[in-house]
Design an enzyme around this catalytic site. Structure first.
Site, mmCIF file in Angstrom:
data_model
loop_
_atom_site.group_PDB
_atom_site.id
_atom_site.type_symbol
_atom_site.label_atom_id
_atom_site.label_comp_id
_atom_site.label_asym_id
_atom_site.label_seq_id
_atom_site.Cartn_x
_atom_site.Cartn_y
_atom_site.Cartn_z
ATOM 1 N N TYR A 57 37.470 38.379 41.856
ATOM 2 C CA TYR A 57 36.173 39.032 42.090
ATOM 3 C C TYR A 57 35.187 38.078 42.758
ATOM 4 C CZ TYR A 57 31.864 41.578 41.205
ATOM 5 O OH TYR A 57 30.667 42.226 41.362
ATOM 6 N N LYS A 113 33.799 38.087 46.738
ATOM 7 C CA LYS A 113 32.354 38.159 47.000
ATOM 8 C C LYS A 113 31.900 36.973 47.856
ATOM 9 C CE LYS A 113 31.396 41.963 44.836
ATOM 10 N NZ LYS A 113 30.978 43.152 45.576
#
Length: 170
Positions: free
Chosen positions: A77, A81
């Site tokens: 994650y 990002k």
């Protein structure tokens, strides 16, 4: 409002024409889309949308990212990002604002049991420490609009959770 097929985003370039500011909050979860789907949505679609927006004349792109975003992270994650932040910056907007909110507090139609528990806990913690671990989605939205109205100096601006809170409350 234009509805686009993100799998064939290039066919919808006209939807990205003639806008001064682009806002991007696109994202999914690994639980919902799987690891490959998560990367496709959170990195690839976002980067392609930014490129289309720039080609269409967009001068300022405002991206909602995440606290802890880092292209070298061991966590998928946070790595994705961080990667998408770099890709969006590289597009070459006159101004690029990246917001890195902590856990988003919101009412969701679909929620995992642990996510619901975390939302309840962080909502209570937010009463004591409002900028520490979470931020209401309404505050993020207000901060994004404020960024567009007053882009400030510099080509790229990164706003961490506390700054998102401050700007969203102003």
């Amino acid at each position: 409002q234009a509805v686009v097929d993100f799998e064939r985003l290039g066919e919808h370039a006209a939807a990205f024409q003639g806008h001064d500011v682009g806002f991007c909050c696109l994202g999914t979860t690994r639980a919902k889309a799987g690891a490959d789907g998560f990367v496709r949505v959170d990195r690839d679609y976002v980067a392609q949308a930014a490129e289309l927006a720039r080609a269409g004349g967009c001068k300022h792109f405002v991206l909602q990212s995440s606290r802890g975003a880092n292209p070298q992270s061991r966590f998928l994650y946070l790595r994705v990002k961080g990667e998408v932040e770099n890709l969006v910056e590289a597009v070459g907007f006159d101004h690029c604002t990246i917001l890195r909110p902590a856990v988003l507090l919101c009412k969701r139609q679909e929620s995992q049991p642990m996510e619901w528990i975390a939302q309840q806990f962080l909502g209570a913690v937010a009463q004591l420490f409002p900028t520490a671990y979470s931020v209401p989605v309404e505050t993020v939205a207000k901060a994004m609009v404020a960024c567009a109205l007053q882009p400030g100096e510099g080509k790229v601006k990164v706003l961490e959770n506390r700054a998102v809170h401050e700007l969203g409350k102003a």
